[in-house]
Design an enzyme around this catalytic site. Structure first.
Site, PDB file in Angstrom:
ATOM      1  CG  ASP A 164      57.867  94.661  27.050  1.00 35.28           C
ATOM      2  OD1 ASP A 164      58.434  95.757  27.116  1.00 35.28           O
ATOM      3  OD2 ASP A 164      56.955  94.410  26.232  1.00 35.28           O
ATOM      4  CG  ASP A 193      57.038  98.778  20.950  1.00 35.41           C
ATOM      5  OD1 ASP A 193      57.820  97.818  20.981  1.00 35.41           O
ATOM      6  OD2 ASP A 193      56.191  98.999  21.842  1.00 35.41           O
TER       7      ASP A 193
HETATM    8  C1  DGJ Z   1      55.686  96.398  24.278  1.00 32.46           C
HETATM    9  C2  DGJ Z   1      56.712  95.786  23.392  1.00 32.46           C
HETATM   10  O1  DGJ Z   1      57.655  96.715  23.007  1.00 32.46           O
HETATM   11  C3  DGJ Z   1      56.013  95.127  22.218  1.00 32.46           C
HETATM   12  O2  DGJ Z   1      56.950  94.644  21.297  1.00 32.46           O
HETATM   13  C4  DGJ Z   1      55.161  94.021  22.755  1.00 32.46           C
HETATM   14  O3  DGJ Z   1      55.956  93.045  23.345  1.00 32.46           O
HETATM   15  C5  DGJ Z   1      54.181  94.599  23.758  1.00 32.46           C
HETATM   16  N1  DGJ Z   1      54.832  95.358  24.775  1.00 32.46           N
HETATM   17  C6  DGJ Z   1      53.405  93.484  24.416  1.00 32.46           C
HETATM   18  O4  DGJ Z   1      52.578  93.954  25.400  1.00 32.46           O
END
Ligand code: DGJ
Length: 715
Positions: free
Chosen positions: A451, A515
């Site tokens: 991430d 997301d």
């Molecule tokens: C942002 C990501 O896009 C989510 O899928 C998840 O992993 C969160 N961060 C976790 O903090």
């Protein structure tokens, strides 16, 4: 003029591959591109090819025609933006480069141009791949004794002026790749990224179009950059009527200073032309990426994935996660990914980033019990990291506050309570690599979700900008970990689709597309991210009924149809599901497994529809024997009896058995009787692409899944 030349029969070079021609003129002081586009056939390379495109001299004009060439120096008389901008404390800012060598091998040409007075050399290499994709690399070398500062090195391609429109993509968190299309006017249309990562509005590719170009018709010229740092994509039209498209790294002031003998290599530009609409561009990008030996589907099928984020967030408990693993295994999940929250002090998003060891409070026996549990149920295990980030509340930051990007004497504003580790510090790089390596060595981890949740501002490394170095360090870290752990797969995520680009595509095995698991938003996000990135690299999950990011509610059928067209997965607390939902999930997963070879290798097709609320897309196998399409109604249809849908890309001369398939239940409709073909009809590919099918009257936010199989294969 052309020392070092190999096998060049004339000063014109014709590269041909994949239905594309590139005609280069290397006779004059600068190499120039006479043509990039449709195949010219077996054209005779005579001076007349130059004669037919040479400019006249107008009134109020230079006395001799000006050829911009690929380097576009103002000194030559070209009045657009030059490819190279730079100087030595103000000197040597206006180079004029003369061609010194040309090498030609197969469908690749390398030219070297030099300005001896300015002490500069530019190497330019173009390769036309078998898929008809152009790969262009440029580098500038400082031949002088004192430092040369590079401000910009953009790679440009000329376009015909009939390219009258430009399409690119913007976006934001949870709404990535929003298309924007407009007329090209005199001036520059520039899409810049300054956040130190690709960004949610990173365009992936910028596309020039003839007016009216759609998915299936019209001309398109696309370029994208193999780069995940700051970037610029630009379209230029001059008052004299010349149009160009360019892309390059957006360099911060002083970021690249070359000492004597040093070089700066611009990121590779990946360019594609299509005479058959946007689908032709997509096909070239997808085919090029798929031809790589390490493309994930060339190694193994893409496992159906469950990510626990929207099921448990930071609430990590072995019993709860084990229950989730039980249901996952029951419905057929193949990979189980533990997201954020497993490491030191990470109970929420205020602390812990940078301390990559398992938190003993939550995981007293380490991750072993969960991983063993998951593996025992036939699933692989994956783990989340955010390697470039630290919280101020972390041991690593307390010990090395100087390791974050910052300008001396100040601290960048926080974003999600975190700062960015400057991997240009060898200690910082080693800290991250060693901690990740230790975990990957200790546990059976097949997969990393990587991430990057904040942007970089004040990206300063000991007094100069460090984004270029950071981007290279990230690629190196990906590659090093994969080398140390053969078979490891890495997903690139940046708050969803904030680091999706053609550079990362060469290092990562999957992108977290967004997301937003709301199927309605996903229809658009996936369609446009898929313009250049093939579906098998795009994570597409079934989220909860009630979307966590938008609050919309969707039935399982719509969520399942949407998530099918990618590297499919689930991100939902499926311990809450009832037996009917579990059966539907199991049937959908079985359908995905049966068809993923087609979904992940076929040609992606989309059709233009009279109703903007009707979206038709699909995947057709390369041999035309099978296809799966979706008809999505994103809002109420314009007409009470919606217009027919055309199924593009089928073998026109073949006969297909076409019908609706319902691996996860039926869509909701507003009809008393259904269209007759839903239960099966046998017609030709030409009929399906020309007359089409009368769709169901779908309720908004519903989708019909359609399968077509060539009859001679299925009989
Ligand atoms: C942002 C990501 O896009 C989510 O899928 C998840 O992993 C969160 N961060 C976790 O903090």
């Amino acid at each position: 003029m052309t020392e070092g030349t190999t096998h060049i029969p004339s000063d014109l070079i014709h590269l041909r591959a994949g239905g594309i021609s590139v005609l280069l003129d290397v006779a004059v002081g600068t190499p120039s591109i006479l043509h990039w586009g449709a195949d010219l056939g077996d054209v005779e390379l005579t001076p007349d090819l130059r004669a037919i495109v040479a400019d006249p001299v107008g009134h109020s004009d230079f006395d001799r025609p000006v050829t911009a060439g690929i380097l576009r120096e103002n000194a030559r008389g070209f009045l657009g933006r030059p490819a190279l901008a730079g100087h030595r404390l103000g000197r040597h800012w206006s180079p004029l480069l003369a061609l010194t060598s040309v090498e030609w091998e197969g469908t690749a040409v390398t030219t070297v141009s030099r300005d001896a007075g300015a002490g500069l050399e530019i190497t330019w290499r173009v390769e036309l791949t078998q898929q008809g994709v152009l790969l262009i690399d440029q580098a500038v070398t400082n031949l002088g004794m004192d430092q040369y500062q590079v401000d910009d090195l953009t790679t440009w391609l000329p376009l015909p002026d009939r390219a009258g429109e430009v399409l690119d993509f913007t976006g934001r968190w949870c709404q990535e790749r929003v298309p924007q299309r407009q007329s090209i006017s005199v001036g520059h249309w520039s899409r810049e990224v300054r956040e130190g990562r690709t960004g949610h509005d990173g365009t992936i590719a910028q596309i020039a179009l003839t007016p009216g170009t759609g998915f299936r018709t019209g001309e398109a010229w696309a370029i994208g950059l193999q780069w995940s740092g700051n970037s610029r994509h630009v379209i230029e039209r001059l008052p004299i009527g010349r149009t160009s498209i360019g892309a390059g790294e957006l360099l911060m002031p002083g970021e690249i200073s070359l000492d004597a003998g040093e070089s700066y290599a611009a990121p590779t530009v990946v360019a594609a032309y299509s005479a058959i609409g946007l689908d032709g561009i997509t096909d070239r990008y997808h085919s090029w990426l798929r031809a790589r030996p390490n493309h994930p589907t060339n190694i193994r099928p893409r496992p159906l994935t469950l990510n626990v984020w929207e099921a448990v967030y930071f609430d990590h408990r072995l019993d709860r996660l084990s229950e989730l693993a039980d249901v996952a295994a029951e419905v057929g999940v193949e990979r189980f990914v533990l997201d954020d929250g497993w490491f030191h002090a990470r109970r929420d998003d205020f602390a812990g980033l940078g301390d990559w060891w398992v938190d003993p409070e939550v995981w007293p026996d380490g991750l072993g019990p969960l991983i063993d549990y998951v593996n025992a149920r036939g699933m692989e295990f994956g783990l989340w990291f955010e390697p470039e980030m630290v919280n101020a509340d972390s041991d690593v930051f307390r010990a090395h506050p100087d390791w974050i990007f910052h300008v001396e004497g100040r601290t960048p504003p926080e974003w999600r309570h975190q700062q960015v580790l400057d991997l240009g510090h060898p200690g910082a790089y080693a800290h991250v690599r060693d901690q990740m390596h230790a975990l990957l060595s200790e546990y059976n981890i097949a997969y990393i979700k990587w991430d990057h949740n904040r942007v970089i501002v004040d990206g300063d490394h000991l007094g100069t900008a460090g984004i270029h170095r950071q981007t290279e360090a990230v690629y190196r870290l990906f590659d090093e970990l994969k080398h140390l752990h053969p078979g490891l797969e890495i997903e690139s995520c940046a708050s969803g689709g904030g680091r999706v680009d053609l550079g990362m595509a060469l290092h990562a095995d999957r992108f977290w597309t967004s997301d937003c698991n709301d199927a309605l938003e996903r229809v658009s996000i996936q369609r446009w991210t898929g313009m250049a990135i093939p579906p098998e690299l795009l994570g597409t999950h079934i989220g909860p009924h009630h979307s966590h990011t938008t609050g919309r509610t969707h039935n399982l059928s719509f969520r399942a149809v949407t998530a099918l067209f990618g590297h499919a997965g689930i991100e939902w607390d499926i311990t809450e599901t009832n037996p009917m939902e579990r059966a539907a999930l199991a049937s959908w997963i079985a359908y995905y497994k049966e068809n993923r070879d087609l979904l992940h290798s076929g040609r992606v097709v989309r059709s233009d529809h009279s109703d903007p609320a009707s979206v038709v897309h699909g995947v057709v196998s390369r041999d035309g024997s099978r296809a799966i399409f979706a008809h999505v109604q994103t809002a109420l249809s314009l007409a009470s009896k919606p217009d027919r849908i055309l199924l593009p890309g089928l073998d026109e001369d073949a006969t297909y058995w076409v019908r609706e398939v319902r691996p996860a239940g039926s869509p909701e409709t507003q009809q008393i009787s259904s269209p007759q073909w839903l239960s099966g009809a046998t017609v030709s590919g030409r009929v399906l692409g020309t007359i089409g099918l009368q769709p169901s009257i779908l309720r908004p936010e519903n989708a019909t899944l359609i399968a077509a199989d060539r009859v001679d294969d299925t009989a």
